[in-house]
Scaffold this motif. Sequence first.
Motif, PDB file in Angstrom:
ATOM      1  N   GLY A 108       0.822  -1.210   0.000  1.00  0.00           N
ATOM      2  CA  GLY A 108       0.000   0.000   0.000  1.00  0.00           C
ATOM      3  C   GLY A 108       0.853   1.256   0.000  1.00  0.00           C
ATOM      4  N   LEU A 109       1.968   1.202   0.714  1.00  0.00           N
ATOM      5  CA  LEU A 109       2.899   2.336   0.711  1.00  0.00           C
ATOM      6  C   LEU A 109       3.422   2.586  -0.702  1.00  0.00           C
ATOM      7  CD1 LEU A 109       4.588   4.424   2.291  1.00  0.00           C
ATOM      8  CD2 LEU A 109       6.269   2.607   2.691  1.00  0.00           C
ATOM      9  N   GLN A 110       3.759   1.504  -1.427  1.00  0.00           N
ATOM     10  CA  GLN A 110       4.226   1.666  -2.802  1.00  0.00           C
ATOM     11  C   GLN A 110       3.098   2.204  -3.697  1.00  0.00           C
ATOM     12  OE1 GLN A 110       7.407   1.305  -3.172  1.00  0.00           O
ATOM     13  NE2 GLN A 110       7.570   0.496  -1.109  1.00  0.00           N
ATOM     14  N   ALA A 111       1.868   1.784  -3.440  1.00  0.00           N
ATOM     15  CA  ALA A 111       0.744   2.279  -4.236  1.00  0.00           C
ATOM     16  C   ALA A 111       0.535   3.777  -4.013  1.00  0.00           C
ATOM     17  CB  ALA A 111      -0.534   1.509  -3.889  1.00  0.00           C
ATOM     18  N   VAL A 112       0.707   4.227  -2.766  1.00  0.00           N
ATOM     19  CA  VAL A 112       0.591   5.658  -2.474  1.00  0.00           C
ATOM     20  C   VAL A 112       1.701   6.430  -3.179  1.00  0.00           C
ATOM     21  CG1 VAL A 112       0.767   7.376  -0.627  1.00  0.00           C
ATOM     22  CG2 VAL A 112      -0.639   5.344  -0.309  1.00  0.00           C
ATOM     23  N   GLY A 117      -2.050   6.809  -4.924  1.00  0.00           N
ATOM     24  CA  GLY A 117      -3.110   6.233  -4.115  1.00  0.00           C
ATOM     25  C   GLY A 117      -3.334   7.009  -2.829  1.00  0.00           C
ATOM     26  N   GLU A 118      -4.456   6.757  -2.198  1.00  0.00           N
ATOM     27  CA  GLU A 118      -4.805   7.416  -0.937  1.00  0.00           C
ATOM     28  C   GLU A 118      -5.545   6.403  -0.050  1.00  0.00           C
ATOM     29  OE1 GLU A 118      -7.239  11.337   0.687  1.00  0.00           O
ATOM     30  OE2 GLU A 118      -7.710  10.505  -1.288  1.00  0.00           O
ATOM     31  N   ARG A 250      -7.591   5.481  -5.892  1.00  0.00           N
ATOM     32  CA  ARG A 250      -6.824   6.485  -6.630  1.00  0.00           C
ATOM     33  C   ARG A 250      -7.235   7.864  -6.141  1.00  0.00           C
ATOM     34  NH1 ARG A 250      -4.327   5.868 -11.530  1.00  0.00           N
ATOM     35  NH2 ARG A 250      -5.202   7.885 -12.160  1.00  0.00           N
ATOM     36  N   ASN A 251      -6.270   8.725  -5.957  1.00  0.00           N
ATOM     37  CA  ASN A 251      -6.549  10.047  -5.419  1.00  0.00           C
ATOM     38  C   ASN A 251      -7.465  10.853  -6.327  1.00  0.00           C
ATOM     39  OD1 ASN A 251      -6.030  11.951  -3.281  1.00  0.00           O
ATOM     40  ND2 ASN A 251      -4.784  13.109  -4.736  1.00  0.00           N
TER      41      ASN A 251
END
Length: 668
Positions: A108-112, A117-118, A250-251
């Motif tokens: 999730g950190l990599q996705a952010v 990402g959010e 996605r933000n």
Amino acid sequence: MSGWVTKSLRALVTGLGLMLAACAPASTPDADETTGSGPAASRGTLNFGIIATESSSNQSANWQPLIDAMSEWTGYDIQPFYASDYAGMIQGMRYNSVQFAWFSNFSGLQAVRLADGEVFAKATYPDGSEGYNSVLIVPADSDIYSLDDILTCDRSLDFGMGDPNSTSGYLVPSAFIFAPRNIDPAECFNSVRNANHEANAVAVANGLIDVGTNNTTSLTVLHGSRPEIASRIRTIWTSPAIGTDPIIWRNDLDEEAKLRLQSFFMNYGRRGTPEEIAEARAVLEPLFFGLFLPASNTHLDPIVQLEIVRDLILARNNTDLTDAERAQRVAELEARLAEVEAGNTELVSLSSATGQAGNGGEAELESTRNWPLMGGLVFLAGLLLAGLLWAGAPRGPGPKLPLTERLANAFIAAGVIIILVWSFDPADMDRSYLLVENFGDMQEFLAGFFPDDISSAASRGAYWTELRAGIAEAVPQMIITVQIAIWGTFIAVIAAIPFGLLSARNVAPGWVVQPVRRLMDVFRSINELIIALIFIAAVGLGPLAGVMALAIHTTGVLAKLFSEAVEAIDHGPVEGVRATGALPLHEVIWGVIPQVAPLWTSFGLYRFESNARSATVLGLIGAGGIGQILFEAVRAFDYQRTAAIVIVIILAVSAIDMMSQLLRKRLL
């Protein structure tokens, strides 16, 4: 039948429509379609990514009731996408193939960072707890009982690590076990393979690896779904608590979609009649979920801290750095750690280092159909078939093709078109326009393999330094890959000679030919990865399993090619040998093999080239060679290292191709 015809007609129209796409103006969906507030037939679609910590079949059965409830609540068609590879899911979100997803903390950190990402929600467990633990597991009858037993680093043990983007499978063991002791797992163990939690658990239970990473949640699920596997596993180490997994969108997702998703996750299992609440919690139970809680990017702060602590320990113990370089690196990491502890994580801003995160945030929509145009294009397809009949009609002098022949040719052509139409929808060919529409996304992805700033000497210098280090790492592994291909091909050629002869109708009787051919069909049809897994059960992880996998699969391929070459020989030399009173074996040796030897040599060299490429994939399951470090680099988003490995593979394959050409000229 009518449903199949309808789908086929739609697929045909879509396919023919692609040829007209360049001339047709682009259309924009209505606002109510984008937000999903229109009628069900045209409401929006949201793609939900789910990391597969166990088999996809189990995941689908457990998740589908929640997906159905989410679709009904939000008014969107929620389409689940399951992936065992974190990197693929992150890339899917980065380029808007996935609008929201359930991640582990580290992925999730990599996705952010990479996919804009959010974090908007997080899961809890059925007992209400908000954390779990990373564990190391061993076979229940193993003589390993503590970390000291596995950290002797005598390269006698096979270790199962998680995906490089896994929190409990990779980051936590790295930060708590290996980094503080300055241990590189690749140097400590006989082999290190990367897999998801269920695969690691099964490998440990079956004795394929000696130690593996996992987590308490996955083991709890395993006790319920596969108790026979769970009973053969024992835990020897447990980490401090880790926060529960986040759900990330996605933000730039449409605000209406965000509101509806937030409403679902915050109210599901809380609101409704007692019966509805009980039903919702029954849906969550197989997923080992309690209720969902609101969350933000600050949920990932402990993971950022853990990541920095790991890197800080590695920097302090890195003997390749000078004292000045080490001091500078340590100071940078300590400053970053202080910022995180003060609440300044800047998670989203880190994505700027990798470029923008894909196109738009609108939900993917179901395409609408223009039925008058569909009818016209189907009529056009009919004219095409009629044209084939007309083109085959006899004209002028010369031999006349009978009507039955022309009808047969037209039906064959029609059959080809029907097959293409039948496979159009399942092959997702109606989305091929995205290759052009999202070409910029592919360019952006490929840019990651090159220096960040080509005009900057410092950037180029850092890039070449990393590239040289990657090449130095990849060359020894590529040599192993070529050696795997050499032995795999050699064994296959030796085995394919008798099998090829026994498969030839002009050499062996029918009662021998058919069983041998079916056996070769089996050898060819089973992928090398599956064959390698079978041999891993016998010989363990490493190159030998890869050699045997290539040998079995290639035997099936070469036997077919060898038999076809034998069936095409000139029978004159064979009859001449037979006329001397020679035995059937002598007919083969002196009448058959001299004719087919050049072709057999060419086929063998071609399969060697092919096996050198195939052997790179076998590293995915721990069968040795360059494939293992290639997949590690891809999953870790280490693009410079990936570029170096790819360069080595290209150079090796090119060298093998040139060598094969020289050998063909010499031998043929």
